[in-house]
Design an enzyme around this catalytic site. Structure first.
Site, short mmCIF file in Angstrom:
data_model
loop_
_atom_site.label_atom_id
_atom_site.label_comp_id
_atom_site.label_asym_id
_atom_site.label_seq_id
_atom_site.Cartn_x
_atom_site.Cartn_y
_atom_site.Cartn_z
N HIS A 131 -56.15 10.97 -6.18
CA HIS A 131 -57.28 11.51 -5.40
C HIS A 131 -57.42 12.99 -5.74
O HIS A 131 -56.46 13.64 -6.15
CB HIS A 131 -57.01 11.47 -3.90
CG HIS A 131 -56.55 10.17 -3.33
ND1 HIS A 131 -57.33 9.04 -3.31
CD2 HIS A 131 -55.40 9.82 -2.70
CE1 HIS A 131 -56.67 8.07 -2.68
NE2 HIS A 131 -55.50 8.51 -2.31
N CYS A 135 -51.26 8.87 2.21
CA CYS A 135 -51.21 9.81 1.08
C CYS A 135 -52.13 11.01 1.30
O CYS A 135 -51.72 12.16 1.14
CB CYS A 135 -51.59 9.08 -0.21
SG CYS A 135 -53.05 8.02 -0.06
N ILE A 181 -45.68 1.11 -2.50
CA ILE A 181 -44.88 2.08 -1.74
C ILE A 181 -43.44 1.58 -1.59
O ILE A 181 -42.49 2.34 -1.81
CB ILE A 181 -45.52 2.33 -0.35
CG1 ILE A 181 -46.97 2.84 -0.49
CG2 ILE A 181 -44.67 3.30 0.48
CD1 ILE A 181 -47.15 4.16 -1.21
P1 NAD Z 1 -49.05 -3.23 -1.64
O1 NAD Z 1 -50.07 -4.29 -1.45
O2 NAD Z 1 -48.87 -2.61 -2.97
O3 NAD Z 1 -47.62 -3.79 -1.20
C1 NAD Z 1 -47.42 -4.52 -0.04
C2 NAD Z 1 -46.28 -5.49 -0.26
O4 NAD Z 1 -46.04 -6.23 0.92
C3 NAD Z 1 -46.56 -6.51 -1.35
O5 NAD Z 1 -45.39 -6.66 -2.14
C4 NAD Z 1 -46.86 -7.79 -0.58
O6 NAD Z 1 -46.49 -8.93 -1.32
C5 NAD Z 1 -45.97 -7.62 0.61
N1 NAD Z 1 -46.39 -8.37 1.78
C6 NAD Z 1 -47.60 -8.82 2.11
N2 NAD Z 1 -47.57 -9.45 3.29
C7 NAD Z 1 -46.30 -9.40 3.71
C8 NAD Z 1 -45.62 -9.87 4.85
N3 NAD Z 1 -46.29 -10.52 5.82
N4 NAD Z 1 -44.29 -9.63 4.96
C9 NAD Z 1 -43.62 -8.96 3.99
N5 NAD Z 1 -44.23 -8.49 2.89
C10 NAD Z 1 -45.54 -8.71 2.74
O7 NAD Z 1 -49.36 -2.14 -0.53
P2 NAD Z 1 -49.02 -0.59 -0.60
O8 NAD Z 1 -50.08 0.09 -1.37
O9 NAD Z 1 -47.60 -0.40 -0.97
O10 NAD Z 1 -49.25 -0.19 0.92
C11 NAD Z 1 -48.26 -0.35 1.92
C12 NAD Z 1 -48.56 0.58 3.06
O11 NAD Z 1 -48.49 1.93 2.58
C13 NAD Z 1 -49.94 0.44 3.72
O12 NAD Z 1 -49.84 0.79 5.08
C14 NAD Z 1 -50.75 1.51 3.00
O13 NAD Z 1 -51.85 1.93 3.74
C15 NAD Z 1 -49.71 2.60 2.85
N6 NAD Z 1 -49.97 3.55 1.77
C16 NAD Z 1 -50.43 3.15 0.56
C17 NAD Z 1 -50.69 4.08 -0.42
C18 NAD Z 1 -51.26 3.70 -1.74
O14 NAD Z 1 -52.03 4.46 -2.29
N7 NAD Z 1 -50.91 2.58 -2.31
C19 NAD Z 1 -50.44 5.43 -0.18
C20 NAD Z 1 -49.89 5.82 1.05
C21 NAD Z 1 -49.68 4.86 2.03
#
Ligand code: NAD
Length: 336
Positions: free
Chosen positions: A220, A140, A13
């Site tokens: 999805h 999402c 994201i």
């Molecule tokens: P991701 O795992 O792809 O990315 C998270 C990032 O944060 C990674 O780069 C990781 O290295 C970094 N990270 C981990 N711990 C950290 C910390 N303590 N400080 C700073 N950075 C840190 O996750 P994502 O899929 O992008 O999800 C992020 C958020 O978005 C979550 O809340 C998720 O539920 C939400 N989300 C995800 C999706 C999806 O399908 N991927 C869709 C909608 C919402």
């Protein structure tokens, strides 16, 4: 002056939010944070983003030839607003850091509604986000459901909504999670949280859901059923969806998520992103004040334009939601 935005957590994201913010003329990215100097950090560096990292890892970035601009705390100090895109459940731990720096903050759908007390979807409640300090952009699945249910409720009155979600097991870049050969009712205890989470944005909607995890990474697919107050035809429903800025009808031989993703690639969308709900108009079925349809949801990108709109509302750059949506769509290249 442009609003100064920091993106904390540059994963699925975060990297998309950073690029979408960069595409706007009223906001700019002052920094992104990465924990490790991996390939994603290397691309961020190439794209010219200032990278910030936890203090303990600064040396690793230096050694990897992509020196960090400072610590995550320093990045937060430079920003007017932080978009927290760290993994679900981690984001809430950053709240004290943002409060200390006196910055506004957005979290994603992996966090609880109670963290901010306000859950956002641009179509449904943009105006209520204007000037707010803390906002959660819903997940999402919730984003897609809000975009589809809100206009139907407005025009036809939703008595109840029932949703079955076939969920992608994980994102395409993830090598750790399955299932690779199973269908998993998740959770087995009903309802799943997805439908009820719509109430965090639209409390008036009577909605429940069930969800199954399936071995795919692309998108999805929701089967949506709504009972409505008013008599309506298939054309009425098509007209309602057709007038929505972030709903796309899919047809022309697109009979699956695989073909929708190919279409996004062919359109040369960045990272083959499909920011819109993809509704199959042929699936829209109406009878006895009840309607059904299928929609596909690109989990990696659907919340990205919503994050841009949330920033614009919170920073009071635009008070009219429809105008912000139009501006965001145009800047990122979302045209139907
Ligand atoms: P991701 O795992 O792809 O990315 C998270 C990032 O944060 C990674 O780069 C990781 O290295 C970094 N990270 C981990 N711990 C950290 C910390 N303590 N400080 C700073 N950075 C840190 O996750 P994502 O899929 O992008 O999800 C992020 C958020 O978005 C979550 O809340 C998720 O539920 C939400 N989300 C995800 C999706 C999806 O399908 N991927 C869709 C909608 C919402």
């Amino acid at each position: 002056v442009k609003a100064k935005i920091a993106v904390n957590g540059y994963g699925t994201i975060g990297k998309r939010v950073a690029d979408a913010v960069r595409a706007q003329d009223d906001m700019e990215v002052v920094g992104i944070s990465k924990t490790k100097p991996n390939y994603e950090a290397a691309v961020a560096h190439q794209l010219g983003y200032d990278i910030y990292a936890p203090a303990a890892n600064l040396e690793a970035f230096e050694k990897a030839g992509m020196p960090a601009a400072g610590t995550v705390e320093e990045m937060v100090e430079k920003a007017d607003l932080v978009v927290d895109c760290t993994p679900g459940g981690i984001g809430e731990k950053n709240k004290p850091m943002y409060e200390k720096a006196g910055v506004k903050a957005i979290w994603q759908g992996g966090e609880k509604h109670s963290l901010t007390g306000f859950s956002f979807n641009a179509i449904c409640n943009y105006e209520k986000a204007v000037g707010r300090d803390l906002v959660r952009v819903v997940s999402c699945n919730t984003t897609a459901l809000c975009r589809a249910i809100y206009p139907i409720d407005k025009e036809l009155g939703v008595k109840k909504a029932r949703v079955i979600l076939a969920r992608r097991a994980t994102d395409p870049n993830d090598v750790k999670k399955g299932p690779i050969n199973a269908i998993v009712p998740d959770p087995i205890k009903l309802p799943s949280h997805h439908g009820p989470d719509v109430k965090s944005v639209l409390p008036q909607i009577n909605i429940t859901s069930a969800a199954l995890k399936i071995p795919t990474t692309l998108m999805h697919v929701h089967t949506v059923n709504m009972e409505v107050e008013k008599d309506c035809t298939v054309d009425d429903v098509k007209n309602i969806f057709g007038s929505q800025p972030r709903i796309r009808f899919v047809g022309q031989g697109m009979s699956s998520t695989a073909e929708i993703m190919e279409f996004a690639r062919d359109m040369k969308r960045p990272r083959n992103d499909m920011w819109e709900n993809c509704i199959w108009p042929e699936s829209i079925t109406v009878g006895d004040k009840e309607l059904y349809f299928f929609q596909a949801v690109h989990q990696e990108s659907i919340v990205v334009p919503e994050n841009v709109d949330a920033i614009r509302a919170m920073m009071e750059l635009e008070s009219d939601g429809a105008k912000s949506i139009e501006k965001t769509n145009k800047a990122i290249g979302l045209s139907k």
